[in-house]
Design a protein around this motif. Structure first.
Motif, mmCIF file in Angstrom:
data_model
loop_
_atom_site.group_PDB
_atom_site.id
_atom_site.type_symbol
_atom_site.label_atom_id
_atom_site.label_comp_id
_atom_site.label_asym_id
_atom_site.label_seq_id
_atom_site.Cartn_x
_atom_site.Cartn_y
_atom_site.Cartn_z
ATOM 1 N N ILE A 162 -1.667 6.503 -10.010
ATOM 2 C CA ILE A 162 -2.219 6.383 -8.662
ATOM 3 C C ILE A 162 -2.841 7.720 -8.287
ATOM 4 O O ILE A 162 -2.137 8.715 -8.105
ATOM 5 N N GLN A 216 -7.281 -4.034 -9.680
ATOM 6 C CA GLN A 216 -6.790 -3.291 -8.516
ATOM 7 C C GLN A 216 -5.594 -4.003 -7.892
ATOM 8 O O GLN A 216 -4.582 -3.377 -7.549
ATOM 9 N N LYS A 268 -11.148 2.776 3.055
ATOM 10 C CA LYS A 268 -9.968 2.396 2.278
ATOM 11 C C LYS A 268 -10.122 0.993 1.692
ATOM 12 O O LYS A 268 -9.134 0.344 1.359
ATOM 13 N N HIS A 301 -6.595 -0.625 0.960
ATOM 14 C CA HIS A 301 -5.976 -1.395 2.036
ATOM 15 C C HIS A 301 -6.636 -2.753 2.263
ATOM 16 O O HIS A 301 -6.030 -3.639 2.856
ATOM 17 N N ILE A 305 -5.184 3.887 -3.737
ATOM 18 C CA ILE A 305 -4.540 2.858 -2.919
ATOM 19 C C ILE A 305 -5.596 2.250 -1.996
ATOM 20 O O ILE A 305 -6.236 2.944 -1.216
ATOM 21 N N ILE A 355 5.283 0.612 -4.840
ATOM 22 C CA ILE A 355 4.570 0.507 -6.113
ATOM 23 C C ILE A 355 5.244 1.332 -7.203
ATOM 24 O O ILE A 355 5.460 0.852 -8.325
ATOM 25 N N LYS A 356 5.600 2.578 -6.908
ATOM 26 C CA LYS A 356 6.197 3.448 -7.929
ATOM 27 C C LYS A 356 7.524 2.889 -8.433
ATOM 28 O O LYS A 356 7.809 2.918 -9.629
ATOM 29 N N THR A 403 0.816 -1.219 0.000
ATOM 30 C CA THR A 403 0.000 0.000 0.000
ATOM 31 C C THR A 403 0.847 1.265 0.000
ATOM 32 O O THR A 403 0.303 2.360 -0.051
ATOM 33 N N ASP A 404 2.178 1.113 0.048
ATOM 34 C CA ASP A 404 3.078 2.271 0.039
ATOM 35 C C ASP A 404 3.451 2.583 -1.410
ATOM 36 O O ASP A 404 4.241 1.858 -2.024
ATOM 37 N N PHE A 405 2.884 3.649 -1.956
ATOM 38 C CA PHE A 405 3.116 3.947 -3.370
ATOM 39 C C PHE A 405 4.557 4.356 -3.632
ATOM 40 O O PHE A 405 5.226 3.802 -4.498
ATOM 41 N N GLN A 456 -1.592 -2.689 -7.679
ATOM 42 C CA GLN A 456 -0.894 -2.468 -6.408
ATOM 43 C C GLN A 456 0.301 -3.380 -6.203
ATOM 44 O O GLN A 456 1.129 -3.115 -5.321
#
Length: 560
Positions: free
Chosen positions: A269, A326, A382, A346, A344, A21-22, A15-17, A330
């Motif tokens: 995102i 989704q 979320k 959760h 994002i 994720i980035k 969940t930490d972009f 993620q």
């Protein structure tokens, strides 16, 4: 190993972009655009059968892997390249080479496997081990000499064989023996079709001596390997980091493979979920050009999507697609769509099956209520939930009431909900609730030969509620082959119920005006979201589609 990382990420997407994720998006985009580096990475990954199980091969392959990552510019690939540099893996490989022979590998035949095990450790590591191995060699030579003596003394072509149960034994063709007078020196005789299997007393004694020697070798070799493992334990932390890094690159390279072959796009995102021409990732591969893509849109102003449609129109596939996409977004994978943005999430919840639970003494409806109770207890703003045909396991009245109550509770949570149902009345009631967007999977009804209605599924998600006047379920029953008498009676009952419902429904100008106000408010919110989220290329097409849906809905309200 990459498959295990993929499974863990699918079960618990990050969940930490910025942190996860980035960086994965950047690494995947670089692999896709740099074709030469991508092919070198795939070639290097083939050398890793399983890094966590084949330490020596991993240490060698890491050097080639670092070379393949040399052109990398994304932060994640640079970090992995630094972890796999020779300074980390070469000392491990040298430590192994000091103790283990370089050509040792796993063998399938029992004799080859036994010999590899006996001579895996290098000479000079243990004096007692070297003495035991010399004895092993001498006994093996004696056994082969004994085989030659048997062939000469009895004038037979005795071939020496080995297995783990009997160890060494003879195979003698039956043409070389008189089966009625087998020499008494041959013991443990097993007759076969074209040969016999046997041993001699001397061979049995030699086998026992060889077994004792082999056990001594294994004991001494294990002691040397335990000492090696004790030394290598100091290198375990960096080695585990190397294993995790290679598994991560393996997963991302598999993303790159499917991205290049299936024409996926990099998602953005944002606070809004917006997908243009999105496709189900599994059906897209199986059906190729036959699959009908669909658009998705969800925001704080449109967070509860009530999806109606006839049987087999694609409702379940439509809501499952958004959950799968989704998850793909993620875990760092590109998605099958022309344009995509995701928030994002959760938690992801799903209530889609209709199976009972015999071991829990629950019917299909009981299982459904238990799972919905869990969802209602844990869902928040979320979260994303897909719910398929809630309340179908009980009576229509009770199912409708429960679906209505649960829908109101889900709307209040602020979560993104994709709710597929056959309760058209439920969709009509929810249309007045804030945050609710009604969709239906379109189908086309035509008249075929003999005046028989025909139903064609379009699989296209369209704004509004499905028109229940066409009796889609009855049309599908006719297509499957139900008798005409049953179909005609069902149509008569359905028409009668529809007329009663229409006669009791109140149609007023006040209701129409209320619907127009809500339609304009939804248009304003959609334009605000488009202004913030969409790029210049996607905006014109989106606005045209928005205009068409607005005019269509306005016409439906006027015709009420």
């Amino acid at each position: 190993m990459g498959s295990r990382v993929l499974r863990n990420n699918m079960l618990q997407p990050p969940t930490d972009f910025d942190g996860f994720i980035k960086t994965r998006y950047d690494a995947l985009e670089e692999m896709v655009t740099n074709e030469e580096m991508f092919h070198e990475i795939r070639k290097a990954l083939k050398l890793f059968q399983d890094v966590e199980k084949t330490l020596t091969k991993a240490s060698q392959a890491c050097q080639l892997f670092a070379v393949a990552l040399h052109p990398a510019k994304s932060d994640l690939l640079i970090k992995i390249r630094n972890l796999c540099r020779p300074e980390t893996t070469v000392p491990i490989l040298l430590g192994i080479r000091k103790v283990i022979e370089a050509d040792v590998t796993y063998m399938k035949s029992p004799l080859d496997l036994r010999n590899q095990r006996a001579f895996a450790v290098k000479s000079g590591i243990s004096g007692m081990l070297d003495v035991a191995r010399q004895t092993y060699r001498e006994l093996t030579e004696v056994i082969h000499a004994h085989s030659a003596e048997v062939s000469e003394d009895y004038r037979v072509a005795a071939s020496l064989k080995f297995d783990n149960r009997r160890m060494y034994w003879f195979r003698i063709p039956t043409v070389d023996l008189d089966m009625d007078s087998i020499p008494p020196e041959f013991i443990n005789v097993i007759p076969k079709k074209n040969h016999i299997e046997c041993q001699t007393l001397d061979l049995v004694k030699l086998n026992q001596r060889l077994l004792d020697t082999s056990n001594e070798i294994i004991m001494r070799s294990d002691a040397a390997i335990r000492d090696l493992v004790k030394e290598l334990r100091r290198q375990v932390p960096p080695l585990f980091r190397v294993c995790e890094s290679i598994a991560l690159v393996d997963m991302i390279s598999s993303f790159g493979q499917v991205t290049t072959t299936r024409d996926y796009v990099r998602p953005g995102i944002e606070d809004t979920l917006a997908l243009k021409s999105a496709r189900h990732p599994i059906l897209d591969k199986r059906m190729a050009s036959e699959y009908v893509p669909n658009d998705y849109y969800a925001s704080q102003h449109h967070r509860f999507h009530c999806v109606t449609g006839c049987n087999m129109s694609g409702k379940s596939t439509y809501i499952r697609s958004v959950a799968l996409l989704q998850i793909m977004a993620q875990i760092g994978c590109f998605v099958p769509a022309e344009f995509a943005t995701f928030p994002i999430i959760h938690n992801i919840f799903a209530r889609i099956s209709a199976q009972d639970s015999i071991e829990a003494n629950l019917s299909s409806f009981g299982v459904e209520m238990r799972e919905m109770a869990f969802i209602l207890k844990n869902i928040d703003n979320k979260s994303l939930a897909i719910i398929d045909e809630l309340g179908r396991g009980t009576s229509v009245r009770d199912g409708m009431a429960i679906a209505m109550a649960i829908s109101e509770a889900l709307i209040d949570t602020g979560a993104s909900i994709w709710f597929a149902t056959h309760f058209v009345e439920l969709a009509r009631i929810l249309a007045d609730y804030p945050g609710v967007l009604n969709l239906h999977l379109a189908s086309d009804t035509s008249v075929g030969e003999g005046g028989i209605p025909q139903l064609t599924m379009l699989y296209n998600a369209t704004a509004g509620i499905v028109n229940d006047e066409h009796h889609y379920g009855i049309a599908l029953a006719r297509a499957i082959g139900m008798p005409d008498s049953f179909i005609k009676f069902a149509e008569h009952v359905a028409d009668d119920l529809r007329k009663r419902r229409e006669s009791s429904r109140q149609s007023s100008e006040y209701y129409k005006e209320k619907q127009r106000d809500k339609l304009v408010q939804n248009l304003y919110e959609a334009l605000e979201e488009a202004k913030k989220s969409l790029n210049e290329e996607a905006l014109p097409g989106y606005l045209r589609r928005l205009e068409e849906e607005f005019n269509l809905r306005l016409k439906e309200i006027d015709e009420m």
